[in-house]
Scaffold this motif. Structure first.
Motif, mmCIF file in Angstrom:
data_model
loop_
_atom_site.group_PDB
_atom_site.id
_atom_site.type_symbol
_atom_site.label_atom_id
_atom_site.label_comp_id
_atom_site.label_asym_id
_atom_site.label_seq_id
_atom_site.Cartn_x
_atom_site.Cartn_y
_atom_site.Cartn_z
ATOM 1 N N TRP A 6 0.849 -1.186 0.000
ATOM 2 C CA TRP A 6 0.000 0.000 0.000
ATOM 3 C C TRP A 6 0.888 1.241 0.000
ATOM 4 C CZ3 TRP A 6 -5.364 -0.672 0.294
ATOM 5 C CH2 TRP A 6 -5.804 -1.942 0.666
ATOM 6 N N GLU A 7 0.314 2.342 -0.459
ATOM 7 C CA GLU A 7 1.020 3.623 -0.455
ATOM 8 C C GLU A 7 0.056 4.686 0.072
ATOM 9 O OE1 GLU A 7 2.191 6.177 -4.196
ATOM 10 O OE2 GLU A 7 3.668 4.568 -3.883
ATOM 11 N N ILE A 8 0.553 5.620 0.881
ATOM 12 C CA ILE A 8 -0.298 6.708 1.358
ATOM 13 C C ILE A 8 -0.738 7.560 0.181
ATOM 14 C CG2 ILE A 8 -0.300 8.904 2.631
ATOM 15 C CD1 ILE A 8 1.368 7.602 4.777
ATOM 16 N N ASP A 9 -2.029 7.840 0.109
ATOM 17 C CA ASP A 9 -2.567 8.770 -0.880
ATOM 18 C C ASP A 9 -2.519 10.155 -0.232
ATOM 19 O OD1 ASP A 9 -4.094 10.418 -2.480
ATOM 20 O OD2 ASP A 9 -5.697 8.956 -2.775
ATOM 21 N N PRO A 10 -1.524 10.988 -0.583
ATOM 22 C CA PRO A 10 -1.354 12.266 0.114
ATOM 23 C C PRO A 10 -2.491 13.260 -0.101
ATOM 24 C CG PRO A 10 0.155 12.132 -1.733
ATOM 25 C CD PRO A 10 -0.527 10.800 -1.623
ATOM 26 N N THR A 11 -3.243 13.102 -1.169
ATOM 27 C CA THR A 11 -4.350 14.031 -1.416
ATOM 28 C C THR A 11 -5.582 13.684 -0.583
ATOM 29 O OG1 THR A 11 -5.173 12.777 -3.318
ATOM 30 C CG2 THR A 11 -3.565 14.521 -3.766
ATOM 31 N N HIS A 12 -5.593 12.508 0.019
ATOM 32 C CA HIS A 12 -6.716 12.087 0.860
ATOM 33 C C HIS A 12 -6.252 11.727 2.269
ATOM 34 C CE1 HIS A 12 -8.403 11.310 -3.234
ATOM 35 N NE2 HIS A 12 -9.388 11.986 -2.683
ATOM 36 N N SER A 13 -5.104 12.242 2.676
ATOM 37 C CA SER A 13 -4.543 11.934 3.986
ATOM 38 C C SER A 13 -4.066 13.211 4.656
ATOM 39 C CB SER A 13 -3.361 10.963 3.840
ATOM 40 O OG SER A 13 -3.764 9.759 3.238
ATOM 41 N N GLU A 14 -4.033 13.181 5.978
ATOM 42 C CA GLU A 14 -3.538 14.327 6.729
ATOM 43 C C GLU A 14 -2.881 13.861 8.017
ATOM 44 O OE1 GLU A 14 -6.784 16.885 7.910
ATOM 45 O OE2 GLU A 14 -7.907 15.231 8.759
ATOM 46 N N VAL A 15 -1.819 14.557 8.390
ATOM 47 C CA VAL A 15 -1.123 14.319 9.655
ATOM 48 C C VAL A 15 -1.086 15.655 10.370
ATOM 49 C CG1 VAL A 15 1.044 13.687 10.759
ATOM 50 C CG2 VAL A 15 0.265 12.439 8.746
ATOM 51 N N TYR A 16 -1.635 15.669 11.562
ATOM 52 C CA TYR A 16 -1.669 16.915 12.304
ATOM 53 C C TYR A 16 -1.336 16.683 13.773
ATOM 54 C CZ TYR A 16 -6.495 15.355 13.181
ATOM 55 O OH TYR A 16 -7.602 14.622 13.522
ATOM 56 N N PHE A 17 -1.053 17.774 14.461
ATOM 57 C CA PHE A 17 -0.686 17.704 15.871
ATOM 58 C C PHE A 17 -1.447 18.770 16.635
ATOM 59 C CE2 PHE A 17 2.348 20.419 13.699
ATOM 60 C CZ PHE A 17 2.389 21.552 14.496
ATOM 61 N N LYS A 33 3.183 17.881 3.421
ATOM 62 C CA LYS A 33 3.850 16.941 2.515
ATOM 63 C C LYS A 33 4.227 15.692 3.295
ATOM 64 C CE LYS A 33 5.560 20.439 -0.636
ATOM 65 N NZ LYS A 33 6.733 21.149 -1.133
ATOM 66 N N ILE A 34 3.494 14.610 3.010
ATOM 67 C CA ILE A 34 3.723 13.334 3.679
ATOM 68 C C ILE A 34 3.821 12.226 2.634
ATOM 69 C CG2 ILE A 34 2.615 14.014 5.840
ATOM 70 C CD1 ILE A 34 0.106 12.479 4.888
ATOM 71 N N THR A 35 4.590 11.206 2.957
ATOM 72 C CA THR A 35 4.677 10.020 2.112
ATOM 73 C C THR A 35 4.735 8.814 3.038
ATOM 74 O OG1 THR A 35 7.095 10.102 2.033
ATOM 75 C CG2 THR A 35 5.918 11.176 0.221
ATOM 76 N N GLY A 36 4.405 7.678 2.500
ATOM 77 C CA GLY A 36 4.503 6.483 3.314
ATOM 78 C C GLY A 36 4.026 5.257 2.583
ATOM 79 N N THR A 37 4.417 4.109 3.129
ATOM 80 C CA THR A 37 4.019 2.831 2.568
ATOM 81 C C THR A 37 3.630 1.888 3.696
ATOM 82 O OG1 THR A 37 6.284 1.975 2.641
ATOM 83 C CG2 THR A 37 5.581 3.035 0.584
ATOM 84 N N ALA A 38 2.929 0.865 3.319
ATOM 85 C CA ALA A 38 2.584 -0.200 4.260
ATOM 86 C C ALA A 38 2.629 -1.519 3.500
ATOM 87 C CB ALA A 38 1.188 0.015 4.839
ATOM 88 N N LYS A 165 -0.021 15.925 20.984
ATOM 89 C CA LYS A 165 -0.926 14.880 20.506
ATOM 90 C C LYS A 165 -0.780 14.786 18.992
ATOM 91 C CE LYS A 165 -4.093 15.338 24.308
ATOM 92 N NZ LYS A 165 -5.415 15.723 24.759
ATOM 93 N N ILE A 166 -0.624 13.568 18.518
ATOM 94 C CA ILE A 166 -0.457 13.312 17.088
ATOM 95 C C ILE A 166 -1.709 12.608 16.588
ATOM 96 C CG2 ILE A 166 0.899 12.090 15.344
ATOM 97 C CD1 ILE A 166 3.231 12.167 17.393
ATOM 98 N N ASN A 167 -2.237 13.083 15.471
ATOM 99 C CA ASN A 167 -3.409 12.483 14.851
ATOM 100 C C ASN A 167 -3.181 12.404 13.350
ATOM 101 O OD1 ASN A 167 -5.565 12.437 17.121
ATOM 102 N ND2 ASN A 167 -4.652 14.473 17.257
ATOM 103 N N ALA A 168 -3.752 11.393 12.754
ATOM 104 C CA ALA A 168 -3.645 11.261 11.299
ATOM 105 C C ALA A 168 -4.867 10.540 10.759
ATOM 106 C CB ALA A 168 -2.376 10.503 10.924
ATOM 107 N N ASN A 169 -5.321 10.996 9.631
ATOM 108 C CA ASN A 169 -6.330 10.302 8.843
ATOM 109 C C ASN A 169 -5.635 9.883 7.559
ATOM 110 O OD1 ASN A 169 -8.657 10.738 10.581
ATOM 111 N ND2 ASN A 169 -8.419 12.882 10.031
ATOM 112 N N ILE A 170 -5.499 8.598 7.385
ATOM 113 C CA ILE A 170 -4.698 8.071 6.278
ATOM 114 C C ILE A 170 -5.570 7.243 5.345
ATOM 115 C CG2 ILE A 170 -2.748 6.567 5.655
ATOM 116 C CD1 ILE A 170 -1.870 9.095 7.170
ATOM 117 N N GLU A 171 -5.443 7.528 4.065
ATOM 118 C CA GLU A 171 -6.064 6.698 3.038
ATOM 119 C C GLU A 171 -4.938 6.020 2.274
ATOM 120 O OE1 GLU A 171 -8.762 7.627 -0.756
ATOM 121 O OE2 GLU A 171 -9.725 8.143 1.162
#
Length: 175
Positions: A6-17, A33-38, A165-171
């Motif tokens: 899997w790959e993070i879809d950056p246009t449908h994901s957010e990482v906030y604090f 600007k975030i990137t990631g894989t799973a 506090k770290i929160n993320a909504n990841i697609e």
């Protein structure tokens, strides 16, 4: 069983604090600007996550504050341009809830970090792409990562709390 990539879809994901400010209010910021894989089994058991946030993309809706956060007082973005996370363990703690244990690195300081993940499910978008939704939350002490700048306030206490506090909504997009 072979893992699914899997790959993070950056246009449908957010990482906030979120961090307490002046001990009376909560300030929210994000990394644009975030990137990631799973790599995961079908049911997301034993998932391995890799994540990177570009420090220069920090956004608190205040350019002056963002410049201060990018400075040597905080993240020192010029010297340490990335925040990274790599999972070391992923375990189910409920039907759709997991505990993600890994190593968070900020300013070349790596500390064990635990995040809670709520799995939102998997679906297919109108273009035939398989997507999975995850909601992450956790907290860190910013001082553990060398983010030590602060200022005393006149009424006692400090300008910025240590707990973040770290929160993320990841697609995720299935590759």
């Amino acid at each position: 069983m072979e893992n699914i990539k899997w790959e993070i879809d950056p246009t449908h994901s957010e990482v906030y604090f979120k961090i307490k400010h002046l001990e009376i209010a909560t300030l929210t910021g994000r990394f644009d600007k975030i990137t990631g894989t799973a790599e995961a089994e079908e049911d997301f058991e034993n998932t391995e996550f890799y994540f990177t946030a570009n420090v220069d993309s920090i956004n608190t809706n205040d350019q002056k504050r963002d410049a201060h956060l990018k400075s040597a007082d905080f993240f020192d973005a010029e010297k340490f341009p990335k925040i990274t996370f790599h999972s070391t363990k992923f375990k189910r703690i409920g039907d759709a809830t997991f505990e993600l244990i890994g190593k968070l690195t900020i300013k070349e300081i790596t500390k064990p970090t635990i995040l809670e993940i709520k799995y939102g499910g998997t679906n297919i978008d109108p273009w035939g792409n398989t997507k999975a939704g995850l909601k992450l939350k956790g907290k860190i002490n910013r001082r553990d990562f060398g983010l030590v700048w602060n200022a005393a306030i006149e009424t006692g206490g400090f300008l910025v709390s240590e707990e973040v506090k770290i929160n993320a909504n990841i697609e995720l997009l299935k590759k």
